[in-house]
Design a protein around this motif. Sequence first.
Motif, PDB file in Angstrom:
ATOM      1  N   TYR A   1       0.791  -1.234   0.000  1.00 43.00           N
ATOM      2  CA  TYR A   1       0.000   0.000   0.000  1.00 43.00           C
ATOM      3  C   TYR A   1       0.826   1.288   0.000  1.00 43.00           C
TER       4      TYR A   1
ATOM      5  N   ASP B   1       1.240   1.105  -3.991  1.00 35.30           N
ATOM      6  CA  ASP B   1      -0.080   1.090  -4.629  1.00 35.30           C
ATOM      7  C   ASP B   1      -1.045   1.727  -3.632  1.00 35.30           C
ATOM      8  N   VAL B   2      -0.984   3.040  -3.558  1.00 33.99           N
ATOM      9  CA  VAL B   2      -1.673   3.795  -2.506  1.00 33.99           C
ATOM     10  C   VAL B   2      -3.201   3.717  -2.685  1.00 33.99           C
ATOM     11  N   PRO B   3      -3.902   3.328  -1.621  1.00 34.08           N
ATOM     12  CA  PRO B   3      -5.363   3.280  -1.719  1.00 34.08           C
ATOM     13  C   PRO B   3      -5.960   4.679  -1.847  1.00 34.08           C
ATOM     14  N   SER B   4      -7.013   4.752  -2.632  1.00 37.92           N
ATOM     15  CA  SER B   4      -7.735   6.008  -2.794  1.00 37.92           C
ATOM     16  C   SER B   4      -8.574   6.277  -1.543  1.00 37.92           C
ATOM     17  N   PRO B   5      -9.042   7.508  -1.384  1.00 35.87           N
ATOM     18  CA  PRO B   5      -9.940   7.782  -0.258  1.00 35.87           C
ATOM     19  C   PRO B   5     -11.150   6.840  -0.249  1.00 35.87           C
ATOM     20  N   ASP B   6     -11.717   6.544  -1.417  1.00 36.25           N
ATOM     21  CA  ASP B   6     -12.870   5.639  -1.467  1.00 36.25           C
ATOM     22  C   ASP B   6     -12.497   4.224  -1.043  1.00 36.25           C
ATOM     23  N   GLU B   7     -11.303   3.769  -1.424  1.00 33.48           N
ATOM     24  CA  GLU B   7     -10.863   2.437  -0.989  1.00 33.48           C
ATOM     25  C   GLU B   7     -10.648   2.412   0.522  1.00 33.48           C
TER      26      GLU B   7
ATOM     27  N   ASP C   1     -13.746  12.802   6.912  1.00 32.66           N
ATOM     28  CA  ASP C   1     -13.136  12.902   5.577  1.00 32.66           C
ATOM     29  C   ASP C   1     -11.733  13.490   5.643  1.00 32.66           C
TER      30      ASP C   1
ATOM     31  N   GLU D   1      -8.625  11.574   4.011  1.00 35.58           N
ATOM     32  CA  GLU D   1      -7.749  12.246   3.038  1.00 35.58           C
ATOM     33  C   GLU D   1      -6.288  12.223   3.503  1.00 35.58           C
TER      34      GLU D   1
ATOM     35  N   ALA E   1      -4.900   8.790   2.776  1.00 35.48           N
ATOM     36  CA  ALA E   1      -4.648   8.619   1.343  1.00 35.48           C
ATOM     37  C   ALA E   1      -3.410   9.407   0.907  1.00 35.48           C
ATOM     38  N   ALA E   2      -3.234  10.590   1.468  1.00 33.06           N
ATOM     39  CA  ALA E   2      -2.088  11.429   1.100  1.00 33.06           C
ATOM     40  C   ALA E   2      -0.786  10.933   1.731  1.00 33.06           C
TER      41      ALA E   2
END
Length: 119
Positions: free
Chosen positions: A31, A34-40, A79, A83, A86-87
């Motif tokens: 991870y 392959d960074v997860p998105s906020p939705d993931e 959120d 965020e 994710a960042a």
Amino acid sequence: MEIWINPACSKCRSAVGLLDEEGAEYTVRRYLEDVPSPDEIRAVLERLGLEPWDITRTQEAVAKELGLKDWPRDEANRDRWVEALAAHPKLIQRPIITADDGTAVVARTEDAVRDALSR
């Protein structure tokens, strides 16, 4: 089944070793690469039944730089936490196993890995 790992992490290596010993079928997600998105991240949190601050590594240097310990832990700020994860994926607790039944576990112990295997 998928396991989110940092290969440099001993708990991650132990979890993968146990999955291998048990003959589990799984995919590895590094991870940090392959960074997860906020939705993931939101989807995994729902599967875990946890909030983003529950899976945040608050002792990491970036957590201290961001001042996470002072961030409100409430729905209005959820959120913002997602965020940040994710960042800065290094903040995500590891390893996380998404089980075949749609749930997930933070697999830092052998018992947690076995729990994921039983689902």
